[in-house]
Motif scaffolding. Sequence first.
Motif, PDB file in Angstrom:
ATOM      1  N   SER A  94       0.406  -6.631   5.879  1.00 47.92           N
ATOM      2  CA  SER A  94      -0.233  -5.322   6.093  1.00 47.92           C
ATOM      3  C   SER A  94       0.821  -4.233   6.238  1.00 47.92           C
ATOM      4  O   SER A  94       0.538  -3.160   6.756  1.00 47.92           O
ATOM      5  CB  SER A  94      -1.119  -5.393   7.338  1.00 47.92           C
ATOM      6  OG  SER A  94      -0.332  -5.721   8.472  1.00 47.92           O
ATOM      7  N   HIS A  95       2.008  -4.500   5.780  1.00 50.00           N
ATOM      8  CA  HIS A  95       3.139  -3.587   5.911  1.00 50.00           C
ATOM      9  C   HIS A  95       2.854  -2.210   5.296  1.00 50.00           C
ATOM     10  O   HIS A  95       3.230  -1.182   5.856  1.00 50.00           O
ATOM     11  CB  HIS A  95       4.375  -4.223   5.251  1.00 50.00           C
ATOM     12  CG  HIS A  95       5.597  -3.364   5.287  1.00 50.00           C
ATOM     13  ND1 HIS A  95       6.339  -3.179   6.427  1.00 50.00           N
ATOM     14  CD2 HIS A  95       6.204  -2.625   4.320  1.00 50.00           C
ATOM     15  CE1 HIS A  95       7.346  -2.377   6.169  1.00 50.00           C
ATOM     16  NE2 HIS A  95       7.296  -2.029   4.894  1.00 50.00           N
ATOM     17  N   PHE A  96       2.190  -2.171   4.168  1.00 46.91           N
ATOM     18  CA  PHE A  96       2.000  -0.907   3.436  1.00 46.91           C
ATOM     19  C   PHE A  96       0.849  -0.062   3.969  1.00 46.91           C
ATOM     20  O   PHE A  96       0.620   1.038   3.483  1.00 46.91           O
ATOM     21  CB  PHE A  96       1.807  -1.184   1.947  1.00 46.91           C
ATOM     22  CG  PHE A  96       3.060  -1.721   1.328  1.00 46.91           C
ATOM     23  CD1 PHE A  96       4.126  -0.897   1.041  1.00 46.91           C
ATOM     24  CD2 PHE A  96       3.176  -3.064   1.062  1.00 46.91           C
ATOM     25  CE1 PHE A  96       5.285  -1.400   0.493  1.00 46.91           C
ATOM     26  CE2 PHE A  96       4.328  -3.576   0.516  1.00 46.91           C
ATOM     27  CZ  PHE A  96       5.394  -2.744   0.231  1.00 46.91           C
ATOM     28  N   LYS A  97       0.143  -0.550   4.966  1.00 45.18           N
ATOM     29  CA  LYS A  97      -0.908   0.278   5.557  1.00 45.18           C
ATOM     30  C   LYS A  97      -0.293   1.486   6.267  1.00 45.18           C
ATOM     31  O   LYS A  97      -0.951   2.474   6.504  1.00 45.18           O
ATOM     32  CB  LYS A  97      -1.767  -0.547   6.500  1.00 45.18           C
ATOM     33  CG  LYS A  97      -2.619  -1.531   5.741  1.00 45.18           C
ATOM     34  CD  LYS A  97      -3.650  -2.180   6.589  1.00 45.18           C
ATOM     35  CE  LYS A  97      -4.428  -3.129   5.704  1.00 45.18           C
ATOM     36  NZ  LYS A  97      -5.652  -3.552   6.228  1.00 45.18           N
ATOM     37  N   GLY A  98       0.997   1.401   6.568  1.00 49.69           N
ATOM     38  CA  GLY A  98       1.694   2.526   7.184  1.00 49.69           C
ATOM     39  C   GLY A  98       2.213   3.535   6.179  1.00 49.69           C
ATOM     40  O   GLY A  98       2.733   4.580   6.558  1.00 49.69           O
ATOM     41  N   CYS A  99       2.087   3.258   4.887  1.00 54.62           N
ATOM     42  CA  CYS A  99       2.560   4.170   3.845  1.00 54.62           C
ATOM     43  C   CYS A  99       1.604   5.350   3.738  1.00 54.62           C
ATOM     44  O   CYS A  99       0.392   5.186   3.750  1.00 54.62           O
ATOM     45  CB  CYS A  99       2.658   3.433   2.508  1.00 54.62           C
ATOM     46  SG  CYS A  99       3.193   4.495   1.141  1.00 54.62           S
ATOM     47  N   ALA A 100       2.148   6.549   3.622  1.00 49.72           N
ATOM     48  CA  ALA A 100       1.334   7.770   3.552  1.00 49.72           C
ATOM     49  C   ALA A 100       0.437   7.807   2.325  1.00 49.72           C
ATOM     50  O   ALA A 100      -0.596   8.475   2.323  1.00 49.72           O
ATOM     51  CB  ALA A 100       2.256   8.992   3.567  1.00 49.72           C
ATOM     52  N   ALA A 101       0.790   7.082   1.261  1.00 51.61           N
ATOM     53  CA  ALA A 101       0.002   7.118   0.028  1.00 51.61           C
ATOM     54  C   ALA A 101      -1.177   6.150   0.048  1.00 51.61           C
ATOM     55  O   ALA A 101      -2.046   6.222  -0.814  1.00 51.61           O
ATOM     56  CB  ALA A 101       0.896   6.784  -1.165  1.00 51.61           C
ATOM     57  N   MET A 102      -1.211   5.242   1.021  1.00 48.15           N
ATOM     58  CA  MET A 102      -2.247   4.200   1.025  1.00 48.15           C
ATOM     59  C   MET A 102      -3.504   4.674   1.761  1.00 48.15           C
ATOM     60  O   MET A 102      -3.442   5.400   2.742  1.00 48.15           O
ATOM     61  CB  MET A 102      -1.707   2.922   1.672  1.00 48.15           C
ATOM     62  CG  MET A 102      -0.508   2.342   0.944  1.00 48.15           C
ATOM     63  SD  MET A 102      -0.806   2.018  -0.796  1.00 48.15           S
ATOM     64  CE  MET A 102      -1.877   0.624  -0.683  1.00 48.15           C
ATOM     65  N   ARG A 103      -4.641   4.250   1.248  1.00 48.70           N
ATOM     66  CA  ARG A 103      -5.957   4.497   1.856  1.00 48.70           C
ATOM     67  C   ARG A 103      -6.627   3.130   2.010  1.00 48.70           C
ATOM     68  O   ARG A 103      -7.297   2.668   1.104  1.00 48.70           O
ATOM     69  CB  ARG A 103      -6.831   5.392   0.980  1.00 48.70           C
ATOM     70  CG  ARG A 103      -6.223   6.732   0.612  1.00 48.70           C
ATOM     71  CD  ARG A 103      -6.135   7.653   1.832  1.00 48.70           C
ATOM     72  NE  ARG A 103      -5.565   8.936   1.457  1.00 48.70           N
ATOM     73  CZ  ARG A 103      -4.279   9.235   1.583  1.00 48.70           C
ATOM     74  NH1 ARG A 103      -3.431   8.350   2.027  1.00 48.70           N
ATOM     75  NH2 ARG A 103      -3.835  10.427   1.243  1.00 48.70           N
ATOM     76  N   GLY A 104      -6.384   2.465   3.114  1.00 47.42           N
ATOM     77  CA  GLY A 104      -6.916   1.112   3.311  1.00 47.42           C
ATOM     78  C   GLY A 104      -6.101   0.116   2.510  1.00 47.42           C
ATOM     79  O   GLY A 104      -4.885   0.048   2.648  1.00 47.42           O
ATOM     80  N   ASP A 105      -6.752  -0.621   1.627  1.00 47.06           N
ATOM     81  CA  ASP A 105      -6.074  -1.633   0.814  1.00 47.06           C
ATOM     82  C   ASP A 105      -5.620  -1.097  -0.544  1.00 47.06           C
ATOM     83  O   ASP A 105      -5.047  -1.824  -1.330  1.00 47.06           O
ATOM     84  CB  ASP A 105      -6.983  -2.842   0.588  1.00 47.06           C
ATOM     85  CG  ASP A 105      -7.226  -3.612   1.868  1.00 47.06           C
ATOM     86  OD1 ASP A 105      -6.352  -3.556   2.760  1.00 47.06           O
ATOM     87  OD2 ASP A 105      -8.278  -4.262   1.981  1.00 47.06           O
ATOM     88  N   HIS A 106      -5.912   0.165  -0.858  1.00 41.85           N
ATOM     89  CA  HIS A 106      -5.570   0.746  -2.147  1.00 41.85           C
ATOM     90  C   HIS A 106      -4.804   2.045  -1.938  1.00 41.85           C
ATOM     91  O   HIS A 106      -4.833   2.638  -0.866  1.00 41.85           O
ATOM     92  CB  HIS A 106      -6.844   1.066  -2.965  1.00 41.85           C
ATOM     93  CG  HIS A 106      -7.688  -0.115  -3.233  1.00 41.85           C
ATOM     94  ND1 HIS A 106      -8.644  -0.574  -2.350  1.00 41.85           N
ATOM     95  CD2 HIS A 106      -7.732  -0.949  -4.299  1.00 41.85           C
ATOM     96  CE1 HIS A 106      -9.234  -1.627  -2.860  1.00 41.85           C
ATOM     97  NE2 HIS A 106      -8.702  -1.885  -4.024  1.00 41.85           N
ATOM     98  N   CYS A 107      -4.182   2.512  -3.000  1.00 39.83           N
ATOM     99  CA  CYS A 107      -3.514   3.823  -2.917  1.00 39.83           C
ATOM    100  C   CYS A 107      -4.557   4.923  -3.076  1.00 39.83           C
ATOM    101  O   CYS A 107      -5.684   4.673  -3.488  1.00 39.83           O
ATOM    102  CB  CYS A 107      -2.422   3.935  -3.977  1.00 39.83           C
ATOM    103  SG  CYS A 107      -3.035   4.138  -5.661  1.00 39.83           S
ATOM    104  N   GLY A 108      -4.169   6.148  -2.749  1.00 41.63           N
ATOM    105  CA  GLY A 108      -5.098   7.277  -2.829  1.00 41.63           C
ATOM    106  C   GLY A 108      -5.515   7.623  -4.247  1.00 41.63           C
ATOM    107  O   GLY A 108      -6.530   8.269  -4.477  1.00 41.63           O
TER     108      GLY A 108
END
Length: 112
Positions: A94-108
């Motif tokens: 779940s590391h990428f849930k902290g990425c600003a571009a992510m919205r849940g399990d997918h990117c924006g």
Amino acid sequence: FKTLRNERFSIKQQMHASRGEFEKLQVLLQSLELRKAEETSFGRSAQSFANYTRTKVIRVPVTKSGGKTTTCSACSFACHPGCSLQEVTSTGTSHFKGCAAMRGDHCGKCPG
């Protein structure tokens, strides 16, 4: 002889009716055994998938300038060039849930 013949005919009728009922019961028993085997088979299948999980992989490729870019594994879109998160080489975290571009399990930008 007539009485004996009538009794013999009556016994044959009863035997024929009994045979018909017995055949119906055999068909019913076979059907029940088939359903029981199917149920057991479905139970085994359900147990084998009881711990089934699905993970989505998000890759963070390193660019030529040394910066990292978050890439959505669902749509393969480079959704966050210059991402400041640490590089992760394992999948299913779940590391990428902290990425600003992510919205849940997918990117924006992801359509799915």
